[in-house]
Structure formats: C-alpha cells, structure tokens
Design a protein around this motif. Structure first.
Motif, PDB file in Angstrom:
ATOM      1  N   ASP A   4       6.934  12.017   4.081  1.00 48.69           N
ATOM      2  CA  ASP A   4       7.634  12.049   5.345  1.00 48.69           C
ATOM      3  C   ASP A   4       7.704  13.123   6.152  1.00 48.69           C
ATOM      4  OD1 ASP A   4       9.268   9.292   5.627  1.00 48.69           O
ATOM      5  OD2 ASP A   4       9.750   9.794   3.736  1.00 48.69           O
ATOM      6  N   GLU A   7      -2.551   1.469  -4.446  1.00 47.71           N
ATOM      7  CA  GLU A   7      -2.972   2.447  -3.940  1.00 47.71           C
ATOM      8  C   GLU A   7      -4.486   2.625  -3.269  1.00 47.71           C
ATOM      9  OE1 GLU A   7      -1.868   6.214  -6.416  1.00 47.71           O
ATOM     10  OE2 GLU A   7      -2.180   4.767  -7.994  1.00 47.71           O
ATOM     11  N   GLY A   8      -4.799   3.363  -2.672  1.00 47.39           N
ATOM     12  CA  GLY A   8      -6.040   3.548  -2.008  1.00 47.39           C
ATOM     13  C   GLY A   8      -7.190   2.740  -2.749  1.00 47.39           C
ATOM     14  N   LEU A  31       0.859  -1.313   0.004  1.00 47.47           N
ATOM     15  CA  LEU A  31      -0.064   0.037  -0.008  1.00 47.47           C
ATOM     16  C   LEU A  31       0.856   1.137  -0.001  1.00 47.47           C
ATOM     17  CD1 LEU A  31      -2.933   1.029  -0.178  1.00 47.47           C
ATOM     18  CD2 LEU A  31      -2.814   0.879   2.613  1.00 47.47           C
ATOM     19  N   ASN A  32       0.647   2.142  -0.825  1.00 47.23           N
ATOM     20  CA  ASN A  32       1.526   3.289  -1.207  1.00 47.23           C
ATOM     21  C   ASN A  32       0.689   4.558  -1.562  1.00 47.23           C
ATOM     22  OD1 ASN A  32       3.943   4.835  -1.387  1.00 47.23           O
ATOM     23  ND2 ASN A  32       5.133   2.924  -1.772  1.00 47.23           N
ATOM     24  N   ASN A  33       1.450   5.581  -1.641  1.00 43.54           N
ATOM     25  CA  ASN A  33       0.565   6.906  -2.239  1.00 43.54           C
ATOM     26  C   ASN A  33       0.946   6.971  -3.619  1.00 43.54           C
ATOM     27  OD1 ASN A  33       3.318   7.471  -1.745  1.00 43.54           O
ATOM     28  ND2 ASN A  33       2.861   9.568  -1.511  1.00 43.54           N
ATOM     29  N   GLY A  34       1.292   6.033  -4.436  1.00 43.38           N
ATOM     30  CA  GLY A  34       1.549   6.174  -5.758  1.00 43.38           C
ATOM     31  C   GLY A  34       1.884   4.738  -6.153  1.00 43.38           C
ATOM     32  N   GLY A  86       6.184   6.920  -2.024  1.00 37.12           N
ATOM     33  CA  GLY A  86       6.238   6.547  -0.419  1.00 37.12           C
ATOM     34  C   GLY A  86       7.053   7.347   0.273  1.00 37.12           C
ATOM     35  N   ASN A  87       6.676   7.098   1.796  1.00 38.68           N
ATOM     36  CA  ASN A  87       7.545   7.427   2.816  1.00 38.68           C
ATOM     37  C   ASN A  87       8.620   6.615   2.865  1.00 38.68           C
ATOM     38  OD1 ASN A  87       6.331   5.278   3.932  1.00 38.68           O
ATOM     39  ND2 ASN A  87       5.292   6.159   5.607  1.00 38.68           N
ATOM     40  N   ASN A 125      -2.950  10.741   1.489  1.00 41.40           N
ATOM     41  CA  ASN A 125      -3.217  10.239   0.127  1.00 41.40           C
ATOM     42  C   ASN A 125      -3.830   9.282  -0.144  1.00 41.40           C
ATOM     43  OD1 ASN A 125      -2.317   8.472  -2.157  1.00 41.40           O
ATOM     44  ND2 ASN A 125      -1.770  10.432  -3.048  1.00 41.40           N
ATOM     45  N   ILE A 126      -3.396   7.804   0.969  1.00 39.90           N
ATOM     46  CA  ILE A 126      -4.064   6.653   0.696  1.00 39.90           C
ATOM     47  C   ILE A 126      -5.502   6.738   1.361  1.00 39.90           C
ATOM     48  CG2 ILE A 126      -3.999   4.463   1.702  1.00 39.90           C
ATOM     49  CD1 ILE A 126      -1.069   4.723   1.862  1.00 39.90           C
ATOM     50  N   THR A 133      -8.698   6.017  -1.101  1.00 41.75           N
ATOM     51  CA  THR A 133      -9.707   4.923  -0.496  1.00 41.75           C
ATOM     52  C   THR A 133     -10.919   5.225  -0.630  1.00 41.75           C
ATOM     53  OG1 THR A 133      -7.898   3.981   0.906  1.00 41.75           O
ATOM     54  CG2 THR A 133      -9.897   3.310   1.371  1.00 41.75           C
TER      55      THR A 133
END
Lengths: 337, 337
Positions: B146, A209-210, A177-180, A186-187, B229-230, B234
């Motif tokens: 981050d 992603e979400g 699970l990531n933001n892209g 990601g972080n 973002n996630i 979602t």
C-alpha cells in the motif's frame, strides 16, 4: 441471428473489419450488420451483401482512439459505436462488436444499455489461453481503475457465470490476483476483497500470483481494472516480442535447412504460441454486467481477429449469457465496502 | 572488499550458494564471508577457504520461506539473515546478499540498518533487460503493497540515483507505470503520483504502459509494490514457460538435424532469451533506501545466480550507491500525500 459489427473501429478499419465480417458470415452462419459509412462499405462489401445476408447500417460519424469517451459518445449520436449499441438496445442485433475506442464502447454500453440489476461496475473479461490445460477468464482487464472490495466480488460473480455458461465448467475455480499465495497478503483492496470472497458461495480458491497465468490454477482470475490493464498489456508486449524473435529464428532455419515456412512454424511450435499470445488470434474481450452482448476486439484486429470476435459474440448470444448474469444474486454494498 | 553471503537462504542452499560464492571469489576478486552453520559450510567450502580468502561466520538459526518476517527476525537473532545484516551494520562487510525469505531480509534491513534520511519506504529495485537496447530498473517490485503518492516520488528518486550511478545514465528517463499513456490516466494513486512527479526536477517522461517493458522507453519504471510484484511474477511465469518450450523445440531440432545443443541454442537465440528471462542469470534485486547495501537474490537461485548477485553487490558497494542515495534531496510528505 444478427451480429452488429463496428466497421469504423480499430487500426485496420474498415478494410480488415469488412474482410473479417465476410469470413464470419461464411464460416459462423451469422447475419452481419456492418455499421459505418454506407458508401465506403458498399464498395468494400457490395457483392457479398445479398449472398451472405449482410446489411449496412449507416453511421456517418467516427469516434477516434484518442477522443474522450463520455464527450465523444454524447456529441456523436451518429457514430458507429452509438448506433451499433442502439441496435442491441432495440433488439435488432443480438450482439455488437467493436475494435474501436474501448472507453467509448464501455461508456456507450453503460449509458445506452444500462447496468444489470445489482452490478455497480460492469467489467471487461478477457479470455487468456496461456496455461497448457485450459482457458482463464481475466476480469477486470481494464474498465475500472479504482475499485472497492464489493466490485471485485461482483467481478468474481460475473466471471463465474461466464466460465460456467461459456466455458462449460460446472464449478469454476475463482482466484484473486495477489502478491502472495497466503491469506492476509495484498494491499488493502486485495485483503478486504479476500475476506468478502471467502463469505460467498463461490468456489473461491484464494490468492493466485503472477506466475499462475501460465499454470492451470484458476478458471477465473479477479483483479481491479488498473492492475488488469497493465498485466494484459505486459503479456501482450512480451508476446509480440517473442513471436517476432521466433519468426526471425524460423526464417534463419528455413533458409539453412530448406524447410517450408509452414512446416517450420508447426515444428517449432510457432503456431501454438501464436494462438496463445497473438491478439490477431484472439476473439476479443466481453463486456460483462451491461444489459446486452458487447464484445470488445483488440484495436489492432485484422480480419481473423474480427472473425473470431464475431464467433465469440455469436456464442455469447446463443448461450444467453446476459440472461444468466441477470439471474445471479449479487451481494449488496455495505457501508464503504 | 568483503561481501557477506547468506549460505542458508534459497531453495538450493547451502550447496548452490557455496558453489556460487566460490565462483564469485574466483571471478570477481572479492572476499566472501559465508554466513550459516559452520560445520556444514566447512565441509562444503573447506578446501577453498584459505586459498580464496573466504571465511565462515557462524549462524545456527535458519529463517524459512513461510515464516512471518517480523516474528522470525525478532525471535531468531542467530539466523543467517540477522547476522549477515549485522555484518553490514558494523562495517565488517560492504554488502549482504540473500536468496532467503524476502520479507525477513527486508525487515532485518529496516530494523537493523535503518532507513536513509528522508525516505519513508525503502523499496526493491529489479533490473530488467527485456528491451533490446538496455536495462530498466523496475521499482518498487514488491516491498510496499500500500503506497501513497509521495512514496512513488521517493521510488523515482531512488531509481534515478541507481540508474545514474550503476547504469551510468546521465539523466535517466523516469516513467510511471499506468493503464494508459495520456496524462489523467490511472487509479487515484497513479494520478496523484503523476502530478507530484511533474513538479520534481527529475527527467519524468510521463506514463508508461505494460507493453513498454519490452520497448526502450524508460530507464526507470515506477510503481507500487503490489502491482510491481504481480508484474514481475507474470514476466517470470511467462519466461519460464517460454524457455521450456524453446528448449523442447531445440531438442527436437538437434536430433533431427544433428546439431550440437550449444550451436542450436546459440542459433535459435535461446541463450540470449535465457539471459533476458531466466532468474538463474539474473543478479538479483537491490534493496534501495536502507543504510547499507543489501541484494535480494531469487529464491530459486543456483550457483550462477548467486555469483551474479555477488557481482552486483560488489558493483553497488564500489559505486557507493548508499552514499549517493543519502546525498539526494527528498520531497517531504505533505498532509495526506
């Protein structure tokens, strides 16, 4: 096969738990050990005990929802959570299910059953059925708030075994699970976990992603327990909200068009949405990585959810999930990873 | 008041962007500067230009969705994103809206407009209308993956000014997104942010959870941009899914009961759900903490979403949000906080 059930856990305990256990004994052909205060359970389940092969295991302490997990488990050895977990430890029960204080169930499992070899952080895997084509195991959905990349690799391995053994998928697709979607997103935790997952022999499909929760993109979605808990509760909140709205709309329509509530719910897809979104339908989450089968049911579980959770516990025990998880090879932590 | 609009940004550019801009010019009484390739825009908007006081600002480079933000902004000085942001910098436009590459819009804003004094990390604030009683600003919904605790305090301050000035709430309730309601919950970032937020003069109500998005618990919900973002995606994924199902149910019903589609959508609440969940209805997100008004519209924006984003840009500029954010006092970073 005996399944131990925490009769004192959850918002609707003990009544709904006992009702669910009775249903499960009838439908799933399991023997149930109800763990809780004997007098009350005798009143509630008395006439079914012999007929359904149910037993009562006395536990006269209760751990509340807001109690501190470590303290409660340590100071209440007679609680249903501690006694139920001990039944699994001794081999008297094949699994234990509880809708009680999740932290306490988690800590009791770790301290009484122990972690499986090689797994630093046992995790909670929740089965989501939001996509139209299948089910997705979401791990960690709440146990470990601060994680290192190696933990996410272990979550992926645990999920992999689960999807293979329980869902019957030969080579489960593992998503992070990531933001892209692109690599490099990601972080820091997600980026480093991505690199480690790439090096494994798992069928790692990269970042998800979400919006992929509703698509059939991955069989296992891996994240840390902080993000996992928040996502799960967001999905739950939206689900509750929608089901309420749908139900209200259904009432208006059934009056206006003189339809039966049942037909309407079916026609409007309320039933299938309820199956997807309603914790009352869910079979609970599985605690993966401890030496025993532990199922965590939703705190608001009523009879149906308890029955489903017992069904899940039975399946988990029959498939010897714990043994299969033991046989997996786990990457070792390396430096500060 | 002139609002600059990125005519090259988004999946439906330039056609839908131009349509949305024309609608906005008619309904919101703003002058629009369309930024993009002059020839095409002339064909699309030609007859409206004089009548509606619209202008075209030529920009003959386009930044794609998958381009690397920093590289693209640096190497494409003639892109609509760079030129549009410069219009705000020079004071030729009161605001710039774009449905293009979010990373590029963000980086262009930071490098061209600069951060406001005291704010280390500008953030994206998205207005959610999921609860029945009001709107919630969700910040950071994707800019900073981050974060350190001090950044979350700044996000809270930015959200506080937004909720006060734009939503008109005298003392906005600020909640910290967390995996439990009690103090002490969360990963390290959340725990330390909680402690810092407690020390501010903000109306900090403590932790909020995933299910609180649908409840009227907080006016501003603060989190890091990774989680943000996630969560947002979602919610979007579930919303899409849900609206599709509702629409299908609507079709079945309108055939069966010979209802007009409009009446049915209204009766079933599809319209109000669409307003809540559909990015086509949303006015976009606001980039907070940079020295200028920047609105980020959804990449899939069609005319209506563009029109709404322009409306939001106008409101933001009229309320002098940027100036109000400048006047706020920001905590200084202290050691590794």
């Amino acid at each position: 096969m005996i399944i131990a059930v925490d009769a004192e856990g959850g918002d609707y305990a003990p009544h709904e738990v006992v009702k669910g256990a009775i249903k499960a004994a009838q439908e799933h052909e399991v023997e149930i050990a109800l763990v809780g205060r004997r007098d009350i359970l005798h009143v509630l389940a008395g006439k079914h005990l012999d007929k359904l092969g149910m037993t009562i295991v006395d536990a006269n302490e209760v751990i509340g929802f807001h109690e501190h997990a470590v303290e409660a488990v340590t100071c209440k050895p007679q609680s249903s959570i501690v006694i139920g977990t001990n039944l699994v430890k001794e081999g008297s029960a094949a699994a234990f299910i509880s809708a009680g204080n999740t932290g306490a169930v988690f800590y009791a499992a770790i301290s009484i059953l122990g972690r499986l070899n090689g797994i630093e952080r046992p995790a909670i895997g929740t089965l989501l059925g939001l996509s139209s084509n299948g089910q997705t195991l979401f791990i960690d959905s709440g146990a470990n708030t601060d994680c290192r990349p190696i933990h996410l690799v272990h979550f992926a391995r645990l999920g992999n075994v689960y999807a293979r053994e329980i869902l019957g998928i030969a080579s489960p697709r593992i998503g992070l699970l990531n933001n892209g979607a692109e690599p490099g997103k990601g972080n820091r935790l997600a980026r480093e976990s991505y690199d480690l997952l790439k090096q494994t022999d798992l069928n790692f499909i990269g970042n998800v992603e979400g919006h992929d929760f509703v698509r059939d993109r991955a069989d296992v979605i891996v994240t840390d327990g902080f993000t996992g808990n928040i996502i799960l509760k967001t999905i739950e909140g939206l689900g509750d909200n929608w089901l309420n709205s749908l139900t209200q709309v259904g009432q208006v329509f059934s009056k206006a068009y003189r339809l039966s509530r049942q037909a309407l719910h079916r026609d409007m897809g309320i039933d299938s949405w309820a199956k997807k979104l309603d914790y009352k339908e869910s079979g609970g989450a599985t605690l993966l990585g401890v030496n025993g089968n532990i199922i965590i049911a939703h705190g608001r579980s009523q009879a149906k959810a308890i029955m489903n959770a017992i069904g899940m516990a039975k399946r988990t025990a029959e498939k010897e999930l714990c043994q299969k998880i033991k046989e997996e090879q786990y990457e070792q932590a390396n430096g500060d990873k």
